[in-house]
Scaffold this active site. Structure first.
Site, PDB file in Angstrom:
ATOM      1  N   CYS A  46      92.409  16.168  13.484  1.00 51.59           N
ATOM      2  CA  CYS A  46      93.190  16.421  14.700  1.00 51.59           C
ATOM      3  C   CYS A  46      92.891  17.861  15.143  1.00 51.59           C
ATOM      4  O   CYS A  46      93.289  18.804  14.446  1.00 51.59           O
ATOM      5  CB  CYS A  46      94.677  16.239  14.432  1.00 51.59           C
ATOM      6  SG  CYS A  46      95.720  16.493  15.890  1.00 51.59           S
TER       7      CYS A  46
ATOM      8  N   GLU B 130      99.198  11.256  13.583  1.00 50.41           N
ATOM      9  CA  GLU B 130      99.207  11.608  15.001  1.00 50.41           C
ATOM     10  C   GLU B 130     100.237  10.820  15.796  1.00 50.41           C
ATOM     11  O   GLU B 130     100.406   9.608  15.571  1.00 50.41           O
ATOM     12  CB  GLU B 130      97.830  11.357  15.635  1.00 50.41           C
ATOM     13  CG  GLU B 130      96.846  12.463  15.383  1.00 50.41           C
ATOM     14  CD  GLU B 130      95.679  12.439  16.347  1.00 50.41           C
ATOM     15  OE1 GLU B 130      95.857  11.995  17.500  1.00 50.41           O
ATOM     16  OE2 GLU B 130      94.575  12.846  15.932  1.00 50.41           O
TER      17      GLU B 130
ATOM     18  N   CYS C  42      93.427  16.966  23.738  1.00 52.54           N
ATOM     19  CA  CYS C  42      92.808  16.428  22.517  1.00 52.54           C
ATOM     20  C   CYS C  42      91.639  17.342  22.148  1.00 52.54           C
ATOM     21  O   CYS C  42      90.665  17.444  22.907  1.00 52.54           O
ATOM     22  CB  CYS C  42      92.304  15.006  22.762  1.00 52.54           C
ATOM     23  SG  CYS C  42      91.549  14.257  21.295  1.00 52.54           S
TER      24      CYS C  42
ATOM     25  N   GLY D 231      95.881  19.785  16.307  1.00 54.43           N
ATOM     26  CA  GLY D 231      96.705  19.969  15.116  1.00 54.43           C
ATOM     27  C   GLY D 231      96.193  21.102  14.242  1.00 54.43           C
ATOM     28  O   GLY D 231      96.972  21.906  13.727  1.00 54.43           O
TER      29      GLY D 231
ATOM     30  N   HIS E 229     103.379  19.718  17.969  1.00 57.15           N
ATOM     31  CA  HIS E 229     102.948  19.633  16.565  1.00 57.15           C
ATOM     32  C   HIS E 229     104.045  20.119  15.623  1.00 57.15           C
ATOM     33  O   HIS E 229     104.702  21.130  15.907  1.00 57.15           O
ATOM     34  CB  HIS E 229     101.686  20.474  16.353  1.00 57.15           C
ATOM     35  CG  HIS E 229     100.522  19.994  17.159  1.00 57.15           C
ATOM     36  ND1 HIS E 229      99.700  18.965  16.755  1.00 57.15           N
ATOM     37  CD2 HIS E 229     100.082  20.367  18.392  1.00 57.15           C
ATOM     38  CE1 HIS E 229      98.793  18.733  17.692  1.00 57.15           C
ATOM     39  NE2 HIS E 229      99.005  19.558  18.695  1.00 57.15           N
TER      40      HIS E 229
HETATM   41  N1  API Z   1      97.853  12.194  19.352  1.00 54.79           N
HETATM   42  C1  API Z   1      97.817  13.414  20.166  1.00 54.79           C
HETATM   43  C2  API Z   1      96.598  13.397  21.114  1.00 54.79           C
HETATM   44  C3  API Z   1      95.271  13.462  20.362  1.00 54.79           C
HETATM   45  C4  API Z   1      95.089  14.796  19.671  1.00 54.79           C
HETATM   46  C5  API Z   1      94.042  14.864  18.570  1.00 54.79           C
HETATM   47  N2  API Z   1      93.259  13.674  18.345  1.00 54.79           N
HETATM   48  C6  API Z   1      93.165  16.084  18.694  1.00 54.79           C
HETATM   49  O1  API Z   1      91.994  16.060  18.263  1.00 54.79           O
HETATM   50  O2  API Z   1      93.690  17.129  19.184  1.00 54.79           O
HETATM   51  C7  API Z   1      99.122  13.532  20.987  1.00 54.79           C
HETATM   52  O3  API Z   1      99.720  12.500  21.317  1.00 54.79           O
HETATM   53  O4  API Z   1      99.478  14.681  21.300  1.00 54.79           O
END
Ligand code: API
Length: 285
Positions: A228, A219, A72, A231, A164
């Site tokens: 994100c 997400e 994250c 992302g 992604h």
């Molecule tokens: N939902 C993402 C994890 C959080 C990533 C995001 N909040 C960031 O800031 O990178 C996943 O399941 O891969």
């Protein structure tokens, strides 16, 4: 259980310091309950700050649906701020163990002696389809067709430890009101497309210039978020491999801006952005 609420560009998490106390016994269930914006504290998920034998500290991140993710970006910036500001590790260069290995973090400390901005070496992008993972062809898959509910999207797939899907769209697609929200309607369908066996984070991107994009995210495991970090890194890489944007990129997200650089020298993606502590609280054990 004591917790701290923090956010990176509005991508907000509940942080629990487990460096001197055992972690919650069922973190998946706790994340679902505490993340609920009506019956819980409200957040995009739960992040545990854990001891590490390989680094200064270890991060575990759970989405609002309870699923554990590998990494994250907004979370690691806030975790680094927490451990510095709260005196756990008084270093401006930190090593954080994550689900994709140990990452290097550089802290910018403000006048009051607290961390304001953080730069993370997010590591190299993962481009082999079977490691993303995706059934799409390519290394990485570039603008490959994915059809959901009768509509086909051109998907560029990249992993930053977590998967992604990057889709380039026209400006009106990103508007959240006309009519309903296309990002939510189509992001939710793409998240569970069969081409992504571990589901996928979905990013819709409008290119402003070779060094600037506007993006919105659905997400994996948390739905619409204001930002994100992983992302935005994936969008930086996707822009280079599709020839749409350059290796240095500013991403405008609903919660604010992130600066990305996919370095040619070491093949790593660097992300710089803010980290904010909002409040502390106590959750009944
Ligand atoms: N939902 C993402 C994890 C959080 C990533 C995001 N909040 C960031 O800031 O990178 C996943 O399941 O891969």
């Amino acid at each position: 259980m004591r917790f701290v609420k923090m956010h990176g560009l509005g991508n907000d998490y509940i942080y629990v310091d487990c460096t001197h106390s055992p972690p919650p016994s069922k973190p998946e269930e706790l994340s679902r309950r505490i993340s609920d914006r009506h019956f819980g504290v409200g957040s995009d998920g739960l992040i545990l700050i854990c001891p590490s034998e390989r680094a200064d500290v270890r991060m575990r991140i759970f989405n609002a649906d309870g699923s554990e993710a590998e990494m994250c970006g907004n979370g690691i910036r806030c975790l680094a701020k927490y451990v510095y500001d709260h005196g756990l590790v008084r270093k401006r260069s930190l090593r954080v163990e994550t689900g994709r290995g140990v990452l290097e973090v550089e802290l910018e400390v403000g006048a009051e002696g607290r961390v304001e901005r953080v730069t993370v070496n997010m590591g190299p992008p993962i481009l082999r389809a079977e490691e993303i993972p995706t059934t799409l062809a390519g290394e990485p898959p570039r603008e490959a067709p994915v059809t959901v509910a009768g509509r086909t999207f051109a998907v560029t797939a990249v992993s930053m430890g977590n998967p992604h899907a990057v889709i380039y769209v026209e400006p009106e697609f990103l508007k959240s009101d006309s009519p309903g929200d296309a990002v939510a309607e189509w992001g939710s369908r793409l998240e569970v497309a069969p081409e992504f066996p571990r589901r996928v984070n979905v990013h819709f991107v409008q290119v402003q210039s070779p060094h600037e994009v506007t993006m919105r995210t659905w997400e994996r495991g948390s739905g619409l978020t204001l930002a994100c970090g992983t992302g935005a890194c994936a969008v930086c890489v996707a822009g280079v491999v599709t020839g749409r944007t350059q290796r240095r990129l500013r991403a405008h997200l609903p919660g604010g801006d992130l600066d990305l650089h996919w370095s040619e020298a070491d093949n790593c993606v660097y992300m710089t952005g803010p980290a904010v502590e909002v409040f502390e609280g106590v959750w009944p054990d």
